[in-house]
Design an enzyme around this catalytic site. Structure first.
Site, PDB file in Angstrom:
ATOM      1  N   GLY A 229      -2.917  -6.761  -2.118  1.00  0.00           N
ATOM      2  CA  GLY A 229      -1.460  -7.099  -2.198  1.00  0.00           C
ATOM      3  C   GLY A 229      -0.652  -6.107  -1.222  1.00  0.00           C
ATOM      4  N   ILE A 230      -1.066  -5.278  -0.591  1.00  0.00           N
ATOM      5  CA  ILE A 230      -0.400  -4.126   0.218  1.00  0.00           C
ATOM      6  C   ILE A 230      -0.569  -4.489   1.786  1.00  0.00           C
ATOM      7  CG2 ILE A 230       0.123  -2.768  -1.864  1.00  0.00           C
ATOM      8  CD1 ILE A 230      -2.153  -0.902  -0.143  1.00  0.00           C
TER       9      ILE A 230
ATOM     10  N   THR B  70      -0.976  -8.415   4.558  1.00  0.00           N
ATOM     11  CA  THR B  70      -1.684  -7.792   3.578  1.00  0.00           C
ATOM     12  C   THR B  70      -2.989  -7.858   3.221  1.00  0.00           C
ATOM     13  OG1 THR B  70      -1.252  -9.722   2.160  1.00  0.00           O
ATOM     14  CG2 THR B  70       0.992  -8.216   2.272  1.00  0.00           C
ATOM     15  N   ASP B  71      -3.550  -6.949   2.374  1.00  0.00           N
ATOM     16  CA  ASP B  71      -5.102  -6.984   2.111  1.00  0.00           C
ATOM     17  C   ASP B  71      -5.131  -7.437   0.538  1.00  0.00           C
ATOM     18  OD1 ASP B  71      -4.296  -4.912   0.249  1.00  0.00           O
ATOM     19  OD2 ASP B  71      -5.245  -3.362   1.673  1.00  0.00           O
ATOM     20  N   ARG B  72      -6.580  -7.411   0.064  1.00  0.00           N
ATOM     21  CA  ARG B  72      -6.714  -8.080  -0.958  1.00  0.00           C
ATOM     22  C   ARG B  72      -5.831  -7.235  -2.304  1.00  0.00           C
ATOM     23  NH1 ARG B  72     -12.775  -9.320  -2.788  1.00  0.00           N
ATOM     24  NH2 ARG B  72     -12.254  -9.985  -5.181  1.00  0.00           N
TER      25      ARG B  72
END
Length: 139
Positions: A19-20, A15-17
């Site tokens: 949240g995905i 995930t990235d910053r």
């Protein structure tokens, strides 16, 4: 799920910053699904590599429709849509397991090369692999 689907749970580190699952991981999921598909039809990528056949990716595309989040379960349908012995193309549809909504779609193009990276056709050199792939092309 049928044998033609690849099931995957999204990991936290993917995930990235926001949240995905980071967009680049969709291409990785497609690759995992393609390798799994080839294994299931008797065209194991490791077997091909051990025999001197490499399958580089020459094009990759993804369209993102719904975000995949940590711990989401998705399944990927893989379709071999073009195959001529020297080139193959795949379409992918990634869906959520719980509601069947489409998360993303994609397409990849691959060619066959020998260990010197010279283009080759597996039709002449590996007719058994050629036929298995041909038999599993989407109609």
């Amino acid at each position: 799920m049928e044998n033609k689907f690849y099931i995957r749970r999204a990991a936290y580190y993917e995930t990235d910053r926001m949240g995905i699952v980071h967009h680049s991981n969709h291409i990785r999921y497609f690759e995992e699904a393609r390798i799994d598909f080839m294994h299931k039809i008797g065209c194991d990528v490791l077997d091909l590599e051990e025999q001197g056949v490499l399958i580089p990716n020459v094009d990759a595309y993804a369209k993102y429709l719904k975000p995949v989040r940590f711990y989401d379960d998705v399944y990927i349908e893989v379709k071999l849509v073009v195959f001529n012995g020297s080139r193959m193309e795949y379409d992918y549809t990634m869906r959520f397991c719980d509601n069947d909504e489409i998360a993303s779609t994609g397409h990849t193009t691959h060619c066959f090369v020998n260990s010197d990276f010279k283009p080759m056709s597996i039709k002449r050199t590996f007719p058994d692999f050629y036929q298995r792939l041909k038999d599993n092309m989407s109609k």
